[in-house]
Design a protein around this motif. Structure first.
Motif, PDB file in Angstrom:
ATOM      1  N   LEU A  75       0.808  -1.218   0.000  1.00 60.93           N
ATOM      2  CA  LEU A  75       0.000   0.000   0.000  1.00 60.93           C
ATOM      3  C   LEU A  75       0.847   1.277   0.000  1.00 60.93           C
ATOM      4  CD1 LEU A  75      -2.934  -0.968   2.390  1.00 60.93           C
ATOM      5  CD2 LEU A  75      -2.832  -1.117  -0.084  1.00 60.93           C
ATOM      6  N   SER A  76       2.144   1.161   0.356  1.00 59.39           N
ATOM      7  CA  SER A  76       2.950   2.388   0.333  1.00 59.39           C
ATOM      8  C   SER A  76       3.269   2.804  -1.105  1.00 59.39           C
ATOM      9  CB  SER A  76       4.235   2.203   1.144  1.00 59.39           C
ATOM     10  OG  SER A  76       4.904   1.048   0.729  1.00 59.39           O
ATOM     11  N   ASN A  77       2.949   1.962  -2.069  1.00 58.03           N
ATOM     12  CA  ASN A  77       3.126   2.342  -3.484  1.00 58.03           C
ATOM     13  C   ASN A  77       1.931   3.089  -4.051  1.00 58.03           C
ATOM     14  OD1 ASN A  77       5.569   1.059  -3.531  1.00 58.03           O
ATOM     15  ND2 ASN A  77       4.733  -0.867  -4.312  1.00 58.03           N
ATOM     16  N   VAL A  78       0.859   3.173  -3.298  1.00 59.97           N
ATOM     17  CA  VAL A  78      -0.352   3.805  -3.841  1.00 59.97           C
ATOM     18  C   VAL A  78      -0.791   4.965  -2.949  1.00 59.97           C
ATOM     19  CG1 VAL A  78      -1.217   1.868  -5.178  1.00 59.97           C
ATOM     20  CG2 VAL A  78      -1.720   1.963  -2.754  1.00 59.97           C
ATOM     21  N   GLN A  79       0.171   5.843  -2.620  1.00 55.20           N
ATOM     22  CA  GLN A  79      -0.124   6.967  -1.729  1.00 55.20           C
ATOM     23  C   GLN A  79      -0.752   8.148  -2.471  1.00 55.20           C
ATOM     24  OE1 GLN A  79       0.399   7.036   1.852  1.00 55.20           O
ATOM     25  NE2 GLN A  79       0.185   4.936   1.123  1.00 55.20           N
ATOM     26  N   GLY A  80      -0.486   8.259  -3.760  1.00 58.69           N
ATOM     27  CA  GLY A  80      -0.995   9.406  -4.521  1.00 58.69           C
ATOM     28  C   GLY A  80      -0.014  10.557  -4.464  1.00 58.69           C
ATOM     29  N   GLU A 127       1.984   6.403 -13.216  1.00 58.95           N
ATOM     30  CA  GLU A 127       0.949   5.411 -13.541  1.00 58.95           C
ATOM     31  C   GLU A 127       0.066   5.107 -12.336  1.00 58.95           C
ATOM     32  OE1 GLU A 127       2.099   2.092 -16.032  1.00 58.95           O
ATOM     33  OE2 GLU A 127       1.910   3.668 -17.538  1.00 58.95           O
ATOM     34  N   GLU A 128      -0.360   6.162 -11.643  1.00 54.76           N
ATOM     35  CA  GLU A 128      -1.237   5.940 -10.495  1.00 54.76           C
ATOM     36  C   GLU A 128      -2.671   5.742 -10.971  1.00 54.76           C
ATOM     37  OE1 GLU A 128       1.466   8.614  -7.450  1.00 54.76           O
ATOM     38  OE2 GLU A 128      -0.527   9.312  -7.991  1.00 54.76           O
TER      39      GLU A 128
END
Lengths: 374, 485
Positions: free
Chosen positions: B89-94, B102-103
């Protein structure tokens, strides 16, 4: 030539009996594999054609790109949520269960207990959230080893529909996870706020459109009745909690004993309400601490020796060590508040928020699950 | 070798060559060997067929292959199924420039009886500049009585099958769920004060069901968008994302007909908290919901909508506490930590306003852009429709009046034009008469001296009509009066 000729001469009735026998043998041989086939049919039917899909379904790995290297757009998928039911006989209605576990440490007993659950495994999805620290890495490695054992080489019947592992995006507030440190009162608020966030992250990213039930099961619950899911669901309650105990050895008598472990399942008291009214907005009420006497009725102490395991009591606060929730309660918005909500936090706050949304909680004082003893 | 038939039980005296004969239903009838063989073959085939048929009825789902292989091959296909997913989940912080990293964005749109707006909404979808394959679409269709659902599926299928490889979107979910909506969706009942609290709670419930079913561990952002937005910049996702805030909303206005002033603030749910409102909240019942834009609750809050300056800096930010739901961009981690749209009274607010309050409670940043405006579709209210009818009637009345006036003028003109001509005729006639009389007199006086003066005098009155009108009228009147006198 001899035996062949003897066959030629047999009575037609014998032949018919023989054929019937063959069929019976075939039935005997194939019927167990027939049930397995139905289960594997179900697995295949629930599989998504694209990795972009609800994580509760398995998916086919290819398909990301077609033969000419062009991206194939994911399909338009309809989900009929009017048909997602939660009934008192979930197995007969093929209702799916999502087992959610915030994992701090991996215990083999926990995994073995999961594997021995009798609810059809093709209807169970497991999801874990694990902190990103040294302990977490070790737990992840141990978990992945067991998963590949079960899902790749284990018997098909034991395999779960889908498994999701998530790594938490924030650090746990305490470096140490030891029992004594964890239970210090001043550490409780920060610890349980972080725990709430972990639970919510896990819940809202894995729930998907087809889950009927959510079973919260802590990673240190190492022993439950094998029919845990069926037993809890048979009460047909929106939120239901068994009583959480801990087995230990009496140091004096060297005898095996058990003691109550989870004190978060309670019925509210006038004293606690008054205490809450006198508090600041950001203060929380905690259970099980001598310097904050709430005089609430704790389910942990309502257990009777050889009592009726189906006995129900209404609850105002619930613990999260083992907790079965109808998915619609969570879908309506009932989550684990990481902030003081009516001076309650985490699972206790969850019960309160569910109540604000019109869902009530029930406890089973004589139905026990067991916590690991450190 | 001894022939076995001696030991046979068939000893009825009739001699048969048993050695030539294999199995037969009636062993005592004598048939030619060839026919017998054929029949035996048929019977055997029949037997095998019967077993197979029986098998099909007992295990309808099992293929023949699995019967013969005793199920050993049936699980072969399962090895292609992936059952384990791993997400960090730390890869999808925004981040502020999500399109470069590539979010993925989850675009949520709750729908109810929205058939008429769908095509407009899809034109917006076509135009988004954020890479489409990074956007997952989720729709919740609830309690709809029109063709929302079939039209939505049709448009989505078209979108995914688009020739242009940049057009198709990511995961697409259409979720059908009815909540037994009792509140009417027409403009008047939607905005009536009494219905607000329960309406907002139902809306909140629909939003929560949609989000909890569609949010995935790979989403970095969640974008909420109403389908009845008429005009918005194509770059809105990037524009909002660049601010890198946890929750961000643009200003929402709507165009109006000229008689109502041309434009108007639409979304009054984005506001900053005020002391008055907090004091008001303390006096209210636990289940009460404060709603904006109604005289019943005077909150004196600064509204994002009223702070708009058409020439202001579109990047200007303003901290807000309540949030409107027309167009919300939020980091997925906000929803992951548990912020949702309260379907109960949370700090005296529900739905999107409660969402703003809850996000603030969890220390997330909630921001509005007062000078970045998108335009909501103008749907006339019942009052507006009544007013417009009145205006229409007024306009028609005015037109009718105008027409009547023109008609009247024409009539009057006609009426006066006729006598004028008559007058002229009469005038000339009378003049001629007068001339004749005069001439006759002169003739009578002069006898037969000037007979050629006749034509001269007859042409004379025709030419000077315009120039000598004044003089002539005098003439005429005098002439006219003559016979009377």
């Amino acid at each position: 030539m001899g035996p062949a000729r003897s066959l030629r001469r047999t009575n037609p009735i014998t032949i018919i009996v023989g054929i019937a026998l063959c069929i019976v043998i075939l039935v005997f041989l194939l019927s167990p594999s027939g049930a397995d086939a139905a289960a594997s049919e179900l697995r295949k039917a629930n599989a998504a054609s694209n990795p972009l899909s609800p994580p509760t379904s398995p998916f086919r790995k290819e398909n990301e790109k077609s033969s000419n290297g062009k991206r194939i757009p994911p399909p338009v998928v309809h989900y009929y949520m009017n048909n997602v039911t939660t009934t008192n006989s979930p197995e007969a209605n093929r209702e799916t269960v999502l087992i959610l576990t915030p994992l701090a440490r991996f215990y083999q007993e926990y995994w073995d207990n999961l594997l021995s659950l009798t609810y059809p495994h093709e209807l169970i999805t497991l999801a874990f959230i694990i902190p990103k620290n040294r302990d977490g890495n070790a737990a992840t490695a141990a978990l992945q080893e067991q998963i590949s054992k079960t899902q790749k080489t284990g018997p098909e019947k034991k395999r779960f529909a889908s498994i999701i592992i998530e790594r938490q995006d924030f650090e746990p507030p305490l470096a140490s996870q030891s029992e004594a440190e964890r239970h210090k009162m001043e550490n409780q608020k920060a610890r349980r706020a972080a725990m709430s966030k972990a639970r919510n992250s896990l819940l809202f990213t894995t729930l998907g459109p087809s889950t009927s039930w959510v079973l919260w099961l802590d990673s240190d619950i190492i022993e439950t009745p094998h029919s845990l899911i069926q037993d809890l669901a048979s009460h047909d309650k929106p939120i239901i909690v068994p009583n959480c105990f801990q087995r230990y050895q009496d140091p004096k008598t060297k005898q095996d004993k058990e003691r109550p472990y989870d004190f978060n399942s309670w019925q509210d008291s006038e004293t606690a309400r008054k205490l809450g009214e006198g508090m600041g907005n950001d203060d929380i009420l905690l259970e099980g601490y001598a310097d904050m006497a709430t005089y609430r009725t704790l389910m942990a102490y309502l257990v009777e020796d050889n009592g009726d395991t189906t006995q129900e009591i209404p609850l105002d606060g619930v613990g999260g060590t083992a907790l079965l929730v109808k998915a619609e309660v969570h879908r309506d918005g009932a989550m684990f508040p990481p902030f003081p909500f009516y001076h309650l936090i985490e699972t206790e706050g969850f019960a309160k928020m569910a109540k604000r949304l019109g869902w009530s909680a029930t406890g089973l004082p004589n139905y026990k699950v067991y916590h690991y003893n450190e | 070798m001894l022939p076995r038939h001696h030991g046979s039980s068939y000893s009825n005296g009739k001699k048969h060559d048993y050695e030539e004969k294999t199995y037969s239903i009636s062993p005592h009838r004598s048939t030619p060997p060839a026919a017998r063989k054929r029949r035996q073959l048929l019977i055997r085939l029949g037997g095998v067929l019967a077993v197979l048929l029986f098998g099909f009825f007992v295990w309808p789902g099992v293929s023949i292959l699995s019967i013969f292989s005793f199920g050993f091959l049936s699980s072969g296909e399962d090895f292609q199924l992936e059952t384990v997913r791993y997400y960090d989940l730390s890869n999808v912080q925004g981040t502020a420039r999500g399109w470069e990293r590539e979010e993925r964005i989850l675009l949520c749109a709750p729908l109810r009886d929205a058939e008429s707006h769908l095509r407009m909404f899809f034109s917006h979808l076509h135009n988004f500049t954020y890479p489409h394959h990074l956007i997952d679409l989720a729709f919740l269709v609830s309690d709809s009585k029109d063709r929302t659902l079939p039209l939505l599926s049709e448009l989505l299928e078209q979108l995914q099958a688009d020739e242009d490889p940049k057009m198709p979107y990511g995961e697409i979910s259409i979720i059908e769920k009815d909540f037994g909506q009792k509140v009417n969706q027409d403009v008047e009942s939607r905005h009536g004060f009494a219905a607000q609290a329960s309406r907002r709670k139902l809306m909140a419930q629909a939003r929560n069901w949609l989000l909890s079913a569609a949010l995935r561990p790979y989403h970095s952002w969640v974008y909420w968008r109403d389908v009845d937005v008429e005009t918005a910049p194509f770059t809105i996702l990037e524009d909002l994302m660049r601010h890198n805030k946890d929750v961000i909303v643009p200003n929402v206005w709507r165009p109006l007909p000229d008689w109502l002033g041309g434009e108007q603030p639409y979304d009054l749910n984005s506001w900053q908290e005020s002391e008055t409102a907090l004091a008001l909240a303390d006096t209210l019942d636990e289940d009460a919901v404060i709603v904006e834009g109604y005289a019943e609750y005077a909150t004196w809050r600064p509204h994002l909508a009223y702070l708009r300056d058409p020439y202001g800096d579109p990047d200007m930010e303003m901290d807000i506490d309540g949030v409107g739901g027309v167009s919300i961009l939020a980091k997925a981690k906000v929803f992951r930590s548990g912020v949702h749209f309260p379907a109960f009274s949370f700090e005296k607010h529900a739905e999107t306003e409660g969402f703003g309050k809850m996000a603030k409670r969890m220390q997330f940043s909630v921001v509005g852009l007062p000078h970045y405006t998108i335009w909501h579709l103008y749907e006339p209210s019942v009052d507006d429709i009544r007013h417009m009818e009145e205006m229409e009637q007024e306009r028609q009345a005015r037109e009718q009046e105008e027409k009547d006036r023109v008609e009247r003028m024409k009539k009057i003109k006609d009426q006066f034009a006729d006598p004028n001509n008559q007058w002229e005729k009469d005038k000339t006639d009378i003049q001629n008469e007068a001339m004749k009389e005069k001439k006759a007199k002169e003739d009578a006086e002069a006898g037969t001296e000037k007979p050629a003066a006749g034509p001269e005098s007859s042409a004379k009155p025709e030419t000077p009509v315009g120039a000598l009108a004044e003089a002539k009228v005098e003439d005429v009147t005098t002439v006219k009066n003559k016979p009377a006198a």
